[in-house]
Design a protein around this motif. Structure first.
Motif, PDB file in Angstrom:
ATOM      1  N   SER A  11       0.840  -1.205   0.000  1.00 23.35           N
ATOM      2  CA  SER A  11       0.000   0.000   0.000  1.00 23.35           C
ATOM      3  C   SER A  11       0.872   1.252   0.000  1.00 23.35           C
ATOM      4  N   LEU A  12       2.097   1.132  -0.504  1.00 21.17           N
ATOM      5  CA  LEU A  12       3.044   2.249  -0.480  1.00 21.17           C
ATOM      6  C   LEU A  12       2.861   3.228  -1.624  1.00 21.17           C
ATOM      7  N   GLY A  13       2.260   2.791  -2.713  1.00 20.45           N
ATOM      8  CA  GLY A  13       2.227   3.604  -3.923  1.00 20.45           C
ATOM      9  C   GLY A  13       3.467   3.302  -4.762  1.00 20.45           C
ATOM     10  N   ARG A  14       3.397   3.638  -6.044  1.00 21.72           N
ATOM     11  CA  ARG A  14       4.459   3.295  -6.983  1.00 21.72           C
ATOM     12  C   ARG A  14       5.802   3.937  -6.620  1.00 21.72           C
ATOM     13  N   GLY A  57       4.763  -1.955  -9.237  1.00 15.80           N
ATOM     14  CA  GLY A  57       3.461  -1.408  -9.584  1.00 15.80           C
ATOM     15  C   GLY A  57       2.899  -0.557  -8.465  1.00 15.80           C
ATOM     16  N   GLU A  58       1.765   0.032  -8.715  1.00 17.21           N
ATOM     17  CA  GLU A  58       1.103   0.904  -7.741  1.00 17.21           C
ATOM     18  C   GLU A  58       0.783   0.169  -6.438  1.00 17.21           C
ATOM     19  N   ASP A  59       0.416  -1.123  -6.548  1.00 15.40           N
ATOM     20  CA  ASP A  59       0.044  -1.876  -5.347  1.00 15.40           C
ATOM     21  C   ASP A  59       0.638  -3.287  -5.297  1.00 15.40           C
ATOM     22  N   ARG A  60       1.634  -3.560  -6.162  1.00 15.17           N
ATOM     23  CA  ARG A  60       2.211  -4.899  -6.229  1.00 15.17           C
ATOM     24  C   ARG A  60       3.666  -4.837  -6.695  1.00 15.17           C
ATOM     25  N   VAL A  61       4.482  -5.711  -6.140  1.00 13.58           N
ATOM     26  CA  VAL A  61       5.873  -5.884  -6.577  1.00 13.58           C
ATOM     27  C   VAL A  61       6.037  -7.356  -6.943  1.00 13.58           C
ATOM     28  N   LYS A  62       6.645  -7.591  -8.093  1.00 12.43           N
ATOM     29  CA  LYS A  62       6.848  -8.960  -8.559  1.00 12.43           C
ATOM     30  C   LYS A  62       8.315  -9.146  -8.918  1.00 12.43           C
TER      31      LYS A  62
END
Length: 91
Positions: A11-14, A57-62
């Protein structure tokens, strides 16, 4: 060849997530000799025997990492380290 895929939501933002990925890249470079280069919101990582990337991403890291033959045996350990580092960075 082993492939590691680790995905985490945040929930950090991009921008904040990108800053965290930059810190992680610095740590990888100093500890494991990994070279890192940004291509948009994707951080390409490479070293002898391994290559992959971190998608921010805005709400995900892969994280996707391909391990060569020699590092494949250490795959579970490497995946665990990635998971712990992501969990700590995104907390």
């Amino acid at each position: 060849m082993a492939r590691i895929i680790v995905e985490r939501s945040h929930s950090l933002g991009r921008e904040a997530a990108r800053a965290k990925a930059e810190q992680l890249a610095g740590r990888l470079a100093s500890e494991f000799g990994v070279s890192c280069q940004w291509q948009g919101d994707v951080l390409a990582v490479r070293r002898s025997g391994a290559d992959g990337h971190i998608e921010v991403g805005e709400d995900r890291v892969k994280v996707l990492l391909n391990l060569g033959l020699l590092l494949s045996a250490m795959g579970p350990s490497i995946q665990g380290q990635i998971e712990r580092a992501l969990d700590k960075a995104l907390a």
